[in-house]
Scaffold this active site. Structure first.
Site, mmCIF file in Angstrom:
data_model
loop_
_atom_site.group_PDB
_atom_site.id
_atom_site.type_symbol
_atom_site.label_atom_id
_atom_site.label_comp_id
_atom_site.label_asym_id
_atom_site.label_seq_id
_atom_site.Cartn_x
_atom_site.Cartn_y
_atom_site.Cartn_z
ATOM 1 N N LEU A 193 -15.764 -10.813 54.762
ATOM 2 C CA LEU A 193 -15.755 -12.072 55.502
ATOM 3 C C LEU A 193 -16.827 -13.004 54.940
ATOM 4 C CD1 LEU A 193 -15.267 -10.970 59.214
ATOM 5 C CD2 LEU A 193 -13.615 -11.149 57.352
ATOM 6 N N GLY A 211 -15.285 -6.656 55.112
ATOM 7 C CA GLY A 211 -13.944 -7.225 55.249
ATOM 8 C C GLY A 211 -13.087 -7.020 54.009
ATOM 9 N N ASN A 228 -19.793 -1.671 55.508
ATOM 10 C CA ASN A 228 -21.268 -1.630 55.497
ATOM 11 C C ASN A 228 -21.890 -2.504 56.588
ATOM 12 O OD1 ASN A 228 -20.273 -3.936 54.157
ATOM 13 N ND2 ASN A 228 -22.209 -4.253 53.114
ATOM 14 N N GLU A 229 -21.105 -2.825 57.628
ATOM 15 C CA GLU A 229 -21.577 -3.793 58.625
ATOM 16 C C GLU A 229 -22.938 -3.444 59.209
ATOM 17 O OE1 GLU A 229 -18.482 -3.019 58.175
ATOM 18 O OE2 GLU A 229 -17.280 -4.829 58.347
HETATM 19 C C1 LIG Z 1 -16.723 -15.358 64.077
HETATM 20 C C2 LIG Z 1 -16.943 -14.044 64.703
HETATM 21 C C3 LIG Z 1 -17.987 -13.227 64.033
HETATM 22 C C4 LIG Z 1 -18.020 -11.815 64.495
HETATM 23 C C5 LIG Z 1 -18.963 -10.981 63.700
HETATM 24 C C6 LIG Z 1 -18.491 -9.586 63.494
HETATM 25 C C7 LIG Z 1 -17.994 -9.388 62.120
HETATM 26 C C8 LIG Z 1 -17.952 -7.965 61.794
HETATM 27 C C9 LIG Z 1 -17.199 -7.691 60.572
HETATM 28 C C10 LIG Z 1 -17.829 -8.194 59.358
HETATM 29 C C11 LIG Z 1 -17.216 -8.122 58.214
HETATM 30 C C12 LIG Z 1 -17.698 -8.641 56.934
HETATM 31 O O1 LIG Z 1 -16.961 -8.655 55.999
HETATM 32 S S1 LIG Z 1 -19.288 -9.233 56.799
HETATM 33 C C13 LIG Z 1 -19.531 -9.605 55.102
HETATM 34 C C14 LIG Z 1 -20.059 -8.392 54.391
HETATM 35 N N1 LIG Z 1 -20.118 -8.595 52.967
HETATM 36 C C15 LIG Z 1 -21.091 -8.151 52.246
HETATM 37 O O2 LIG Z 1 -22.057 -7.518 52.691
HETATM 38 C C16 LIG Z 1 -20.995 -8.464 50.793
HETATM 39 C C17 LIG Z 1 -22.246 -8.976 50.234
HETATM 40 N N2 LIG Z 1 -22.039 -9.227 48.826
HETATM 41 C C18 LIG Z 1 -22.186 -8.284 47.886
HETATM 42 O O3 LIG Z 1 -22.365 -7.089 48.131
HETATM 43 C C19 LIG Z 1 -22.172 -8.772 46.495
HETATM 44 O O4 LIG Z 1 -22.263 -10.192 46.495
HETATM 45 C C20 LIG Z 1 -20.896 -8.361 45.691
HETATM 46 C C21 LIG Z 1 -19.606 -8.765 46.397
HETATM 47 C C22 LIG Z 1 -20.874 -6.859 45.399
HETATM 48 C C23 LIG Z 1 -20.953 -9.119 44.327
HETATM 49 O O5 LIG Z 1 -22.190 -8.924 43.745
HETATM 50 P P1 LIG Z 1 -22.642 -9.779 42.504
HETATM 51 O O6 LIG Z 1 -24.008 -9.300 42.087
HETATM 52 O O7 LIG Z 1 -21.566 -9.735 41.480
HETATM 53 O O8 LIG Z 1 -22.702 -11.301 43.022
HETATM 54 P P2 LIG Z 1 -23.810 -11.996 43.963
HETATM 55 O O9 LIG Z 1 -24.781 -12.684 43.061
HETATM 56 O O10 LIG Z 1 -24.334 -11.043 44.965
HETATM 57 O O11 LIG Z 1 -22.930 -13.079 44.750
HETATM 58 C C24 LIG Z 1 -22.382 -14.225 44.126
HETATM 59 C C25 LIG Z 1 -22.386 -15.368 45.122
HETATM 60 O O12 LIG Z 1 -21.486 -15.050 46.178
HETATM 61 C C26 LIG Z 1 -22.150 -15.177 47.447
HETATM 62 N N3 LIG Z 1 -21.598 -14.190 48.396
HETATM 63 C C27 LIG Z 1 -21.545 -12.859 48.247
HETATM 64 N N4 LIG Z 1 -20.956 -12.276 49.304
HETATM 65 C C28 LIG Z 1 -20.637 -13.279 50.158
HETATM 66 C C29 LIG Z 1 -19.995 -13.331 51.444
HETATM 67 N N5 LIG Z 1 -19.561 -12.211 52.076
HETATM 68 N N6 LIG Z 1 -19.830 -14.537 52.024
HETATM 69 C C30 LIG Z 1 -20.260 -15.665 51.421
HETATM 70 N N7 LIG Z 1 -20.858 -15.675 50.212
HETATM 71 C C31 LIG Z 1 -21.052 -14.508 49.578
HETATM 72 C C32 LIG Z 1 -23.616 -14.918 47.114
HETATM 73 O O13 LIG Z 1 -24.461 -15.456 48.092
HETATM 74 C C33 LIG Z 1 -23.741 -15.613 45.793
HETATM 75 O O14 LIG Z 1 -23.841 -16.991 46.030
HETATM 76 P P3 LIG Z 1 -24.815 -17.937 45.195
HETATM 77 O O15 LIG Z 1 -26.195 -17.372 45.335
HETATM 78 O O16 LIG Z 1 -24.643 -19.306 45.815
HETATM 79 O O17 LIG Z 1 -24.303 -17.862 43.783
#
Ligand SMILES: CCCCCCCCC/C=C/C(=O)SCCNC(=O)CCNC(=O)[C@H](O)C(C)(C)COP(=O)(O)OP(=O)(O)OC[C@H]1O[C@@H](n2cnc3c(N)ncnc32)[C@H](O)[C@@H]1OP(=O)(O)O
Length: 210
Positions: A52, A90, A114-115
């Site tokens: 997400l 997500g 990993n939430e």
């Molecule tokens: C309403 C009711 C609520 C209700 C609330 C309840 C919700 C519960 C359920 C939640 C579900 C979810 O999915 S919560 C989301 C969880 N997602 C994560 O934890 C993923 C985090 N991201 C990562 O692990 C990494 O980015 C990964 C995807 C492996 C890629 O790694 P890389 O090293 O290749 O790239 P990075 O340099 O980290 O990221 C590149 C750019 O993308 C951005 N980016 C990375 N993940 C992003 C993300 N999820 N959303 C936005 N932007 C993201 C970074 O900030 C960087 O932006 P710039 O710095 O500008 O370049």
């Protein structure tokens, strides 16, 4: 279907809405019997989806959050088949909603819900989808610790179905799809799939009434 929403295919309201509209069109297309979803990010071929879009959950109005949440559930109800690289949270759910998961065999990639690592709680339907895939005990450990699994570990617990070399992911996905499509007719498959998801869909429907 090729996902291409730079930088990391994060699931924003706009992206999910477009995804759901595309899926609805495919559902109405009688010639379409299966879907392979993959990431074609030119700068980030290793990411399937970052989950997400975190920016959709911060500082937004309750109405916006409601709209976002509804479309996340739509996505969960619709999916079919996938192949992938890294899939946190997500992104993992997106692949869990598919019938078969093929992951690129590269230890740099991870998948999981990993939430808890982010200080948020995986909703019950994220959790149930995981339980249906890897069983209760694996889910208990995975969710409480917010584990992200490397491909070999993911295969071991059944979180993905197959690992293949990175350059063969799409070829193998196509071959697998061909095999699934040898089952005659659509109706038996769709009915079986609906039966498997019936209780779960009902629970989600009740949840939305509350
Ligand atoms: C309403 C009711 C609520 C209700 C609330 C309840 C919700 C519960 C359920 C939640 C579900 C979810 O999915 S919560 C989301 C969880 N997602 C994560 O934890 C993923 C985090 N991201 C990562 O692990 C990494 O980015 C990964 C995807 C492996 C890629 O790694 P890389 O090293 O290749 O790239 P990075 O340099 O980290 O990221 C590149 C750019 O993308 C951005 N980016 C990375 N993940 C992003 C993300 N999820 N959303 C936005 N932007 C993201 C970074 O900030 C960087 O932006 P710039 O710095 O500008 O370049």
């Amino acid at each position: 279907m090729h996902m291409q929403s730079p930088p990391v295919n994060s699931l924003s309201l706009d992206f999910l809405t477009e995804l759901c509209i595309s899926l609805e069109k495919l559902e109405m297309d009688k010639g379409c019997r299966g879907l392979i979803i993959t990431s074609v990010l030119s700068n980030q071929p290793k990411v399937f989806s970052a989950g997400l879009d975190i920016l959709e959950m911060y500082g937004k109005s309750p109405e916006h959050c409601g709209e976002f949440w509804k479309v996340v559930q739509e996505m969960w109800l619709k999916f079919y088949g996938s192949n992938m690289g890294s899939s946190p949270a997500g992104g993992c759910l997106l692949s869990l909603t598919c019938d078969y998961r093929i992951m690129a065999d590269n230890p740099r990639y991870t998948i999981g819900l990993n939430e808890t690592q982010l200080g948020i709680v995986a909703p019950f339907w994220f959790k149930e989808t995981m339980v249906n895939t890897v069983g209760h005990r694996n889910t208990e450990v995975a969710l409480q610790l917010g584990l992200l699994y490397k491909p070999a570990e993911a295969l071991k617990i059944g979180l993905v179905d197959q690992l293949v070399p990175e350059d063969q992911v799409f070829t193998v996905a196509s071959q697998t799809m061909t095999k699934w499509l040898t089952i005659p007719g659509n109706v038996s498959v769709i009915t079986t799939k609906s039966t498997l998801n019936l209780l779960f869909s009902f629970q989600l429907w009740c949840f939305n009434l509350v």
